[in-house]
Design a protein around this motif. Sequence first.
Motif, PDB file in Angstrom:
ATOM      1  N   THR A  28      -2.126  -1.601  15.124  1.00 19.28           N
ATOM      2  CA  THR A  28      -1.987  -1.360  13.694  1.00 19.28           C
ATOM      3  C   THR A  28      -1.881  -2.627  12.859  1.00 19.28           C
ATOM      4  N   GLY A  29      -1.745  -3.769  13.507  1.00 19.37           N
ATOM      5  CA  GLY A  29      -1.799  -5.035  12.793  1.00 19.37           C
ATOM      6  C   GLY A  29      -0.589  -5.335  11.940  1.00 19.37           C
ATOM      7  N   LEU A  30      -0.777  -6.316  11.061  1.00 18.92           N
ATOM      8  CA  LEU A  30       0.301  -6.827  10.215  1.00 18.92           C
ATOM      9  C   LEU A  30      -0.077  -6.737   8.746  1.00 18.92           C
ATOM     10  N   LYS A  31       0.918  -6.927   7.902  1.00 25.96           N
ATOM     11  CA  LYS A  31       0.703  -6.952   6.466  1.00 25.96           C
ATOM     12  C   LYS A  31       1.248  -8.271   5.933  1.00 25.96           C
ATOM     13  N   ASP A  32       0.456  -8.942   5.088  1.00 29.49           N
ATOM     14  CA  ASP A  32       0.879 -10.210   4.484  1.00 29.49           C
ATOM     15  C   ASP A  32       1.831  -9.964   3.319  1.00 29.49           C
ATOM     16  N   ILE A  33       2.895 -10.750   3.271  1.00 27.73           N
ATOM     17  CA  ILE A  33       3.815 -10.737   2.146  1.00 27.73           C
ATOM     18  C   ILE A  33       3.656 -12.065   1.417  1.00 27.73           C
ATOM     19  N   MET A  34       3.112 -12.001   0.216  1.00 28.31           N
ATOM     20  CA  MET A  34       2.818 -13.213  -0.545  1.00 28.31           C
ATOM     21  C   MET A  34       4.069 -13.803  -1.203  1.00 28.31           C
ATOM     22  N   PRO A  35       4.097 -15.128  -1.389  1.00 27.47           N
ATOM     23  CA  PRO A  35       5.165 -15.723  -2.198  1.00 27.47           C
ATOM     24  C   PRO A  35       5.131 -15.139  -3.606  1.00 27.47           C
ATOM     25  N   ALA A  36       6.278 -15.108  -4.255  1.00 29.83           N
ATOM     26  CA  ALA A  36       6.366 -14.539  -5.608  1.00 29.83           C
ATOM     27  C   ALA A  36       5.846 -15.542  -6.629  1.00 29.83           C
ATOM     28  N   MET A  72      -7.308  19.953  24.208  1.00 28.17           N
ATOM     29  CA  MET A  72      -7.625  18.850  25.116  1.00 28.17           C
ATOM     30  C   MET A  72      -6.560  17.756  25.018  1.00 28.17           C
ATOM     31  N   ILE A  73      -6.171  17.236  26.145  1.00 29.93           N
ATOM     32  CA  ILE A  73      -5.249  16.102  26.177  1.00 29.93           C
ATOM     33  C   ILE A  73      -6.062  14.831  26.381  1.00 29.93           C
ATOM     34  N   LEU A  74      -5.919  13.903  25.458  1.00 28.48           N
ATOM     35  CA  LEU A  74      -6.658  12.646  25.535  1.00 28.48           C
ATOM     36  C   LEU A  74      -6.106  11.763  26.649  1.00 28.48           C
ATOM     37  N   ASP A  75      -6.991  10.929  27.193  1.00 30.81           N
ATOM     38  CA  ASP A  75      -6.509   9.882  28.096  1.00 30.81           C
ATOM     39  C   ASP A  75      -5.796   8.801  27.312  1.00 30.81           C
ATOM     40  N   CYS A  76      -6.347   8.499  26.131  1.00 28.08           N
ATOM     41  CA  CYS A  76      -5.745   7.433  25.327  1.00 28.08           C
ATOM     42  C   CYS A  76      -6.054   7.640  23.852  1.00 28.08           C
ATOM     43  N   ALA A  77      -5.056   7.413  23.015  1.00 28.17           N
ATOM     44  CA  ALA A  77      -5.233   7.387  21.562  1.00 28.17           C
ATOM     45  C   ALA A  77      -5.043   5.948  21.100  1.00 28.17           C
ATOM     46  N   VAL A  78      -6.005   5.441  20.365  1.00 25.31           N
ATOM     47  CA  VAL A  78      -5.944   4.071  19.845  1.00 25.31           C
ATOM     48  C   VAL A  78      -5.640   4.153  18.355  1.00 25.31           C
ATOM     49  N   ILE A  79      -4.549   3.530  17.945  1.00 23.56           N
ATOM     50  CA  ILE A  79      -4.149   3.582  16.538  1.00 23.56           C
ATOM     51  C   ILE A  79      -4.507   2.262  15.882  1.00 23.56           C
ATOM     52  N   GLY A  80      -5.536   2.291  15.068  1.00 22.86           N
ATOM     53  CA  GLY A  80      -5.985   1.070  14.394  1.00 22.86           C
ATOM     54  C   GLY A  80      -7.434   0.765  14.723  1.00 22.86           C
ATOM     55  N   GLY A  81      -8.243   0.580  13.677  1.00 19.74           N
ATOM     56  CA  GLY A  81      -9.671   0.325  13.877  1.00 19.74           C
ATOM     57  C   GLY A  81     -10.090  -1.091  13.545  1.00 19.74           C
ATOM     58  N   GLY A  82      -9.199  -2.041  13.778  1.00 21.24           N
ATOM     59  CA  GLY A  82      -9.567  -3.448  13.637  1.00 21.24           C
ATOM     60  C   GLY A  82     -10.215  -3.949  14.913  1.00 21.24           C
ATOM     61  N   PRO A  83     -10.406  -5.264  15.041  1.00 20.03           N
ATOM     62  CA  PRO A  83     -11.081  -5.795  16.231  1.00 20.03           C
ATOM     63  C   PRO A  83     -10.358  -5.460  17.535  1.00 20.03           C
ATOM     64  N   ALA A  84      -9.020  -5.459  17.528  1.00 20.36           N
ATOM     65  CA  ALA A  84      -8.277  -5.123  18.752  1.00 20.36           C
ATOM     66  C   ALA A  84      -8.487  -3.665  19.123  1.00 20.36           C
ATOM     67  N   GLY A  85      -8.342  -2.769  18.146  1.00 18.49           N
ATOM     68  CA  GLY A  85      -8.506  -1.349  18.417  1.00 18.49           C
ATOM     69  C   GLY A  85      -9.923  -0.982  18.810  1.00 18.49           C
ATOM     70  N   LEU A  86     -10.903  -1.569  18.142  1.00 20.02           N
ATOM     71  CA  LEU A  86     -12.306  -1.267  18.449  1.00 20.02           C
ATOM     72  C   LEU A  86     -12.683  -1.758  19.842  1.00 20.02           C
ATOM     73  N   ASN A  87     -12.250  -2.971  20.178  1.00 16.23           N
ATOM     74  CA  ASN A  87     -12.621  -3.498  21.489  1.00 16.23           C
ATOM     75  C   ASN A  87     -11.902  -2.756  22.611  1.00 16.23           C
ATOM     76  N   ALA A  88     -10.648  -2.376  22.352  1.00 10.68           N
ATOM     77  CA  ALA A  88      -9.938  -1.566  23.337  1.00 10.68           C
ATOM     78  C   ALA A  88     -10.657  -0.250  23.555  1.00 10.68           C
TER      79      ALA A  88
END
Length: 301
Positions: A108-116, A1-17
Motif C-alpha cells: 500500500t506504500g507511503l504518503k508524503d507529508i510536506m513541510p508547512a 472461491m478462496i483466493l491463494d493471495c490478495a495483493v493490496i496496492g497496484g504500484g510497482p511492488a504490487g504489480l510485480n508481486a
Amino acid sequence: MILDCAVIGGGPAGLNASLVLGRAKLQTIVFDDNQARNNVTHASHGFITRDGIDPAAFKQAGLTDLAKYPNVEVKHQRIKTISRAKDVFLLETENNESFYSKRIVLATGLKDIMPAIHSITSFYGTSIFSCPFCDGWEMRDKRLVVLAEDERAFHMAKMVFNWSQDLIVCTNGKQVVSGEQKQILTKHGIDVIEQSISEMSGEDGYLRIIHFTNGGEIDRDGGIVMTGLQQASPLAEQLGCTLDHNGGVESDEFGRTAIPGVYAAGDMKLTGPSQLIMAASEGSKVAAAIVRDIVEEGFSK
C-alpha cells in the motif's frame, strides 16, 4: 472461491508481486484504488528499459502484462478492512464486497507529508522532488535548494551536491544543522539558511524564488525536499503488524511480517530509497517467498 493471495496496492511492488504469483498458477486478485504516491510525477527514472516513462504508462504496461494470466484479476477498489476468518482472511471493500484469501500481500506504500510552506505543493513533482537518484539528472548544474526541517539536512546536502554545486540548504526556521556540519558545508560553498520561509513563487510548477519571513529572498530553479512519511493505509496496523520506530512495517528479508500469512512489499517497509525499480524487485522477492512457503507447506503435510 478462496483466493491463494490478495495483493493490496497496484504500484510497482504490487504489480510485480501479482505477476510472479500469477505465473506460479496462484489465484490472485490485485486491489488498487489508484492513489499512488507518484501520481504527481511526470516521469519515472532509474528503471532500465523504462527510464523516463510516465508513471501512468508504466502502470498500464503492468496491467497489460497481468491480463495475460486468467488466474490474476484486478479490482479498482479500496480495501476497508481485513480480518481473520478461521484459516483465511476476510477482505471487505469500500463497495461492500467480501473476498476470502489464504494470504495477503500489503503493498500500500507511503504518503508524503510536506513541510508547512505556502505553495510548496505547486512545485512538487515538476521542480521540487524527494529523491535525487530519481530526478537529480534533470536538475543537474541548476540553482538548487535542499529543504529539510530535521537532521537529514546535512546528509541530503552532501548527496545533492553531486548533481549541482550551486546549492543552499533551507531549514525553515529549524536549527537542525550542527556547527561542525555548517563548517563542512561552508567549505564546499553551501550556505545554510535557518530563516523561516514565507512562500515559494514561480510559474507552471517551476520554482523561481524562495521568500523568507525577514523579507529576504533567493533565486532557485528547483530542489529536493525531505518529506515526512506515513503509511498510506491503516491495514498493516489493523492486522496487527509491527511498525518500527520510523513507522515502517517490520518484516524479514522475504517480506514475512509478524502476522502469519501477511507479507509486506515496497516502500511501506521504509528500508531503503523509494525507487520504482527497488519496489518492483521487492514485489518479485515477496511473491517468490509466498510460492516457496506454499510449496513447503504442501510437502510438510
